[in-house]
Each structure stands twice: as C-alpha cells, then as structure tokens.
Write an enzyme that holds these catalytic residues in place. Structure first.
Site, short mmCIF file in Angstrom:
data_model
loop_
_atom_site.label_atom_id
_atom_site.label_comp_id
_atom_site.label_asym_id
_atom_site.label_seq_id
_atom_site.Cartn_x
_atom_site.Cartn_y
_atom_site.Cartn_z
N HIS A 175 22.76 51.82 37.12
CA HIS A 175 21.52 52.31 37.70
C HIS A 175 20.94 53.43 36.84
O HIS A 175 21.62 54.02 36.00
CB HIS A 175 21.76 52.83 39.13
N ARG A 228 27.83 57.27 30.97
CA ARG A 228 26.53 56.88 30.41
C ARG A 228 26.68 55.67 29.51
O ARG A 228 27.49 55.66 28.58
CB ARG A 228 25.92 58.03 29.61
#
Length: 325
Positions: free
Chosen positions: A179, A199
């Site tokens: 997301h 990340r």
C-alpha cells in the site's frame, strides 16, 4: 490518592516527514516549522510516547499510566500480547506528497525487530483533493518472482493497484498488503502499536538528510500476502444521523463511525478502553464527573472503568475498541 477515571487527551507527538505539509494545523495541532507528516495522537511506542494534556494525570506518559493502572484502566484486552504495551497507535497523517510503497509484517514474522509486533492498520480519509488516490494492493496474478523481476527492471509501479479516494472512504489494511498513501489526502490511521515498515519503492527521492532512504526489498518480498490478506474498503458518505457503522474489524481493533446530531449515550466496559477520534464537527463529551468540549482532530482515551458517557453536538466520530479474541 486514587485517581477517578476520566477521558484522557494527549499532546500529539509531531513527526517531520519528507512527504509532509502543514494541513494538520487545520485539525488543531500546533506544528513546528517544517514538513509535518504525522501527529501521533495516542502512542505507547518507544519512538514517540504521548503525554496526557488534561486532568489530574497531566504530564504523565501513556507508558507511565499503563504501568500504574494496567488492566484497571485499559481493560482485560488492553495490552499487547507481544510486549505488554498499549496495543494501538493512533495517528493523523498529512500526505502532501506520495508516501513510499510499503508493506508491514504479521505478528509471526520471524525477523521482526525485538519488541515489535506486526502492523495491521486502517485508514479513514478525512480530506482529499480532487483526483487523489492511493496504492492499495497488487494487480492480479502477482507472485514473488514476478515482483522481483519488476523491481529489477524498474517497473514496480506496473504491479500495483491504484484507487481514487474521497473524504469518508475507509480502508482496512491487514499486514502483508502492499500500500501507499499518495499526495493530497489527510488521513486518520488506527493501527497495531508498531513502527515497522518495509519499503519497496520510494521514487528515488532523497530523505530529510539528503540521502536516499533505505529500501527493504528482501523483507518486503517475504511478508507480502500475494493471495491477499483480507483487505477491504468502504464508502461511508451516505450514513444517516444516529447510525453507527463498522468500518474496520480485525483481531486487533474494531472501528465504528457514527454521526451525532443531538445526543448519543454509551458506556465503557471492563473488557476494553474506548478511543474516540473526532473526524468532523464540534460538540461535547460528558461523563459522571465532568465535561469536555471536543472538535475535529481531537482524540480521547476513555478508560475501561469510566462507565457511562454522552456525546452531543454536531459530530462525526470514529470509535475504536479491542474486540474479544
């Protein structure tokens, strides 16, 4: 001297972020100079412990209250199984620029940092500019090998599912869901008490220190739920006054949205604290021993032993508790 339970309001822990802005001032937060991305409204995390701003316990950190009052104030479900801390972290986020494409681990991920839990969360969109969007999951038929090749070839954005958003949308984001919040949204976030983020992509931009931020490709590829983790979304804009709508339900939190135009009576139970986040409007919160004026952007932690309380005025409220296991 024993302290009678009362609704606790905290001074927000302010976080500067490369993607932040100044929009949280519109929700009553006092901001220092800089690009402010997050206000941690209720937090018992070592990276930002909030302190009480009202009443007899003013100045005490949430960790100190936990240690002093424990399950008496937070309820029988009011601590994290992984580390004993307050189980939730409540934030406001100003996304003036795109956040990194990221994923969070589950509680059972073997390489969790010491003392951390997994991170399941939900978003409620408080404000959105025209055309605002988020990244919400992967496109169909993605697996670790396909993702790896796309990352190596610089095509990761081709693997991601984008959706347009507006104020009033709610998103449930279980751990393992890829997301990213994108520019132009202000968001209320309710999550497990964790600060672990992996990340996948950060747009090749420098961080606040001028250096590229670290990516966590190996961890990300290991924790992604390629077949889906149960993510869901909801448009809540057509609710009627007096209605309470469940907008996120997980083993870690139950979140309801309510519209109050006159008066709403409720009661805390000994099983769980209640968190009230004022998403819009202004009104009052009353309990046996007092009353507070409440307005958009404010959050209150109601102890499990508070008993009955009332809200009245013109309010949009997010109500959060810990469900039975």
């Amino acid at each position: 001297m024993s302290i009678k339970p009362y609704p606790l309001q905290f001074k927000a822990e302010i976080k500067e972020r490369i993607w932040g802005g100044r929009a949280l001032e519109d929700f009553g937060l006092e901001l220092p100079p800089g690009a402010i991305g997050e206000g941690w409204m209720i937090s018992d995390h070592p990276n930002g412990i909030t302190r009480v701003a009202n009443g007899p316990l003013q100045g005490l950190g949430l960790d100190q209250i936990r240690e002093a009052y424990g399950s008496e104030w937070f309820g029988t479900r009011g601590s994290s199984a992984s580390n004993g801390r307050f189980p939730l972290l409540i934030k406001l986020l100003d996304c003036n620029d795109d956040l990194s494409v990221q994923v969070h681990p589950t509680d059972d991920y073997e390489d969790l940092p010491e003392g951390e839990s997994g991170k399941t969360e939900m978003w409620y969109i408080l404000d959105a500019k025209p055309g605002a969007k988020i990244i919400y999951g992967l496109k169909e038929h993605m697996d670790a090998q396909t993702m790896t090749v796309a990352i190596e070839e610089g095509r990761i954005m081709d693997t991601l599912h984008e959706v347009n958003v507006k104020a009033g949308d709610a998103f449930y984001i279980p751990a393992g869901t890829v997301h990213a919040l994108c520019s132009g949204v202000v968001v209320a976030e309710i999550q497990q008490n964790s600060d672990t983020t992996y990340r996948l992509f950060d747009y090749d931009r420098p961080g606040l220190d001028g250096k590229l931020r670290e990516l966590h490709i190996e961890d990300s590829l290991r924790v992604i739920a390629y077949d889906g983790a149960g993510a869901s979304r909801m448009d809540t804009t057509n609710m009627a006054p007096g209605q309470w709508l469940t907008i996120a339900s997980s083993p870690y939190f139950l979140v309801e949205k309510g519209l109050i135009q006159e008066k709403e009576a409720a009661a805390a139970t000994k099983d769980s604290f209640v968190i009230l986040m004022i998403a819009d409007g202004e009104g009052h919160l009353r309990w046996e021993d007092g009353e507070l004026t409440v307005r958009a952007g404010e959050c209150f932690l109601l102890p499990a032993t508070l008993g009955g309380y009332e809200m009245y005025g013109a309010l949009t409220v997010l109500r959060c508790s810990v469900p039975a296991s």
